[in-house]
Design a protein around this motif. Structure first.
Motif, PDB file in Angstrom:
ATOM      1  N   VAL A   1       0.837  -1.193   0.000  1.00  0.00           N
ATOM      2  CA  VAL A   1       0.000   0.000   0.000  1.00  0.00           C
ATOM      3  C   VAL A   1       0.876   1.248   0.000  1.00  0.00           C
ATOM      4  O   VAL A   1       0.605   2.209  -0.706  1.00  0.00           O
ATOM      5  CB  VAL A   1      -0.955   0.005   1.211  1.00  0.00           C
ATOM      6  N   THR A   2       1.923   1.227   0.794  1.00  0.00           N
ATOM      7  CA  THR A   2       2.893   2.312   0.820  1.00  0.00           C
ATOM      8  C   THR A   2       4.227   1.768   1.304  1.00  0.00           C
ATOM      9  O   THR A   2       4.278   0.748   1.982  1.00  0.00           O
ATOM     10  CB  THR A   2       2.397   3.493   1.682  1.00  0.00           C
TER      11      THR A   2
ATOM     12  N   LEU B   1      -2.094  -4.319  11.409  1.00  0.00           N
ATOM     13  CA  LEU B   1      -3.185  -3.364  11.550  1.00  0.00           C
ATOM     14  C   LEU B   1      -4.489  -4.012  11.101  1.00  0.00           C
ATOM     15  O   LEU B   1      -4.493  -4.845  10.185  1.00  0.00           O
ATOM     16  CB  LEU B   1      -2.927  -2.128  10.681  1.00  0.00           C
ATOM     17  N   GLY B   2      -5.581  -3.609  11.729  1.00  0.00           N
ATOM     18  CA  GLY B   2      -6.897  -4.120  11.358  1.00  0.00           C
ATOM     19  C   GLY B   2      -7.926  -3.012  11.389  1.00  0.00           C
ATOM     20  O   GLY B   2      -7.580  -1.827  11.488  1.00  0.00           O
ATOM     21  N   PRO B   3      -9.203  -3.360  11.320  1.00  0.00           N
ATOM     22  CA  PRO B   3     -10.263  -2.360  11.290  1.00  0.00           C
ATOM     23  C   PRO B   3     -10.140  -1.356  12.451  1.00  0.00           C
ATOM     24  O   PRO B   3      -9.924  -1.735  13.601  1.00  0.00           O
ATOM     25  CB  PRO B   3     -11.540  -3.191  11.417  1.00  0.00           C
ATOM     26  N   GLY B   4     -10.235  -0.071  12.089  1.00  0.00           N
ATOM     27  CA  GLY B   4     -10.109   1.000  13.072  1.00  0.00           C
ATOM     28  C   GLY B   4      -8.691   1.519  13.241  1.00  0.00           C
ATOM     29  O   GLY B   4      -8.481   2.587  13.798  1.00  0.00           O
TER      30      GLY B   4
ATOM     31  N   ASP C   1     -11.831  -2.528   6.730  1.00  0.00           N
ATOM     32  CA  ASP C   1     -11.920  -3.985   6.765  1.00  0.00           C
ATOM     33  C   ASP C   1     -10.630  -4.575   6.228  1.00  0.00           C
ATOM     34  O   ASP C   1     -10.034  -4.020   5.297  1.00  0.00           O
ATOM     35  CB  ASP C   1     -13.113  -4.455   5.928  1.00  0.00           C
ATOM     36  N   GLY C   2     -10.207  -5.698   6.792  1.00  0.00           N
ATOM     37  CA  GLY C   2      -8.999  -6.373   6.348  1.00  0.00           C
ATOM     38  C   GLY C   2      -7.842  -6.172   7.308  1.00  0.00           C
ATOM     39  O   GLY C   2      -7.986  -5.541   8.360  1.00  0.00           O
ATOM     40  N   GLN C   3      -6.697  -6.741   6.917  1.00  0.00           N
ATOM     41  CA  GLN C   3      -5.495  -6.636   7.746  1.00  0.00           C
ATOM     42  C   GLN C   3      -4.310  -6.225   6.893  1.00  0.00           C
ATOM     43  O   GLN C   3      -4.201  -6.624   5.729  1.00  0.00           O
ATOM     44  CB  GLN C   3      -5.179  -7.961   8.425  1.00  0.00           C
ATOM     45  N   ALA C   4      -3.408  -5.460   7.515  1.00  0.00           N
ATOM     46  CA  ALA C   4      -2.193  -5.007   6.837  1.00  0.00           C
ATOM     47  C   ALA C   4      -1.006  -5.185   7.766  1.00  0.00           C
ATOM     48  O   ALA C   4      -1.107  -4.941   8.974  1.00  0.00           O
ATOM     49  CB  ALA C   4      -2.329  -3.536   6.431  1.00  0.00           C
ATOM     50  N   ALA C   5       0.109  -5.602   7.198  1.00  0.00           N
ATOM     51  CA  ALA C   5       1.339  -5.776   7.967  1.00  0.00           C
ATOM     52  C   ALA C   5       2.187  -4.515   7.872  1.00  0.00           C
ATOM     53  O   ALA C   5       2.318  -3.923   6.800  1.00  0.00           O
ATOM     54  CB  ALA C   5       2.129  -6.970   7.419  1.00  0.00           C
TER      55      ALA C   5
ATOM     56  N   THR D   1      -4.683  -9.213   3.689  1.00  0.00           N
ATOM     57  CA  THR D   1      -5.950  -9.669   3.129  1.00  0.00           C
ATOM     58  C   THR D   1      -6.436  -8.541   2.224  1.00  0.00           C
ATOM     59  O   THR D   1      -5.811  -7.478   2.173  1.00  0.00           O
ATOM     60  CB  THR D   1      -7.005  -9.903   4.238  1.00  0.00           C
ATOM     61  N   GLU D   2      -7.544  -8.758   1.539  1.00  0.00           N
ATOM     62  CA  GLU D   2      -8.117  -7.621   0.819  1.00  0.00           C
ATOM     63  C   GLU D   2      -8.348  -6.520   1.851  1.00  0.00           C
ATOM     64  O   GLU D   2      -8.852  -6.772   2.947  1.00  0.00           O
ATOM     65  CB  GLU D   2      -9.430  -8.004   0.142  1.00  0.00           C
ATOM     66  N   LEU D   3      -7.968  -5.323   1.488  1.00  0.00           N
ATOM     67  CA  LEU D   3      -7.979  -4.209   2.425  1.00  0.00           C
ATOM     68  C   LEU D   3      -8.895  -3.111   1.910  1.00  0.00           C
ATOM     69  O   LEU D   3      -8.771  -2.679   0.763  1.00  0.00           O
ATOM     70  CB  LEU D   3      -6.549  -3.681   2.564  1.00  0.00           C
ATOM     71  N   HIS D   4      -9.835  -2.714   2.750  1.00  0.00           N
ATOM     72  CA  HIS D   4     -10.743  -1.619   2.407  1.00  0.00           C
ATOM     73  C   HIS D   4     -10.419  -0.467   3.353  1.00  0.00           C
ATOM     74  O   HIS D   4     -10.438  -0.625   4.576  1.00  0.00           O
ATOM     75  CB  HIS D   4     -12.200  -2.059   2.558  1.00  0.00           C
TER      76      HIS D   4
END
Length: 132
Positions: free
Chosen positions: A40-41, A70-73, A55-59, A97-100
């Motif tokens: 993403v960046t 990171l997750g929702p919020g 929604d989703g998760q990011a490392a 995961t798919e990240l919104h």
């Protein structure tokens, strides 16, 4: 589906803002969905936006080392909102995961109450980094 205003109202960073300010920010949000595995960046990219995960998760990784998930919020990009001279991202964010997300331009955050909330977050992030 949850509205941008409902998402922002649930983020601790915005808890001190009046509902009117949260509603104004929500109207300025742009929605972004990225597939799993997408960077993403990254640290070598310029930063001019702030993102809140709907929604989703990011490392998150710094210098190739995993830092957290990171997750929702959760959100990222706050340094780019505060420091004009710090033009590049300080961490790599990868969608696990798919990240919104809700995306905001830095000029959407030129409000005294929002700026103070961001400064409080930055102090905590600095303390966390010093303890690593």
């Amino acid at each position: 589906m949850t509205t941008p205003q409902e998402v922002l109202a649930g983020v601790p960073l915005f808890s001190m803002l009046p509902k009117k300010e949260v509603a104004k920010l929500a109207r300025q949000a742009h929605e972004l969905t990225v597939p799993a595995g997408t960077v993403v960046t990254d640290v070598d990219r310029a930063g001019v936006s702030f993102s809140v995960i709907v929604d989703g998760q990011a490392a998150v990784s710094v210098h190739g080392q995993p830092v957290r998930v990171l997750g929702p919020g959760d959100y990222f990009g706050e340094i780019a909102l505060i420091n004009e001279s710090y033009r590049y991202r300080s961490a790599k964010i990868t969608a696990e995961t798919e990240l919104h997300c809700l995306i905001f331009a830095k000029w959407d955050f030129r409000h005294p109450q929002t700026a103070w909330a961001l400064l409080e977050v930055m102090v905590q992030r600095l303390r966390d980094a010093e303890n690593r």
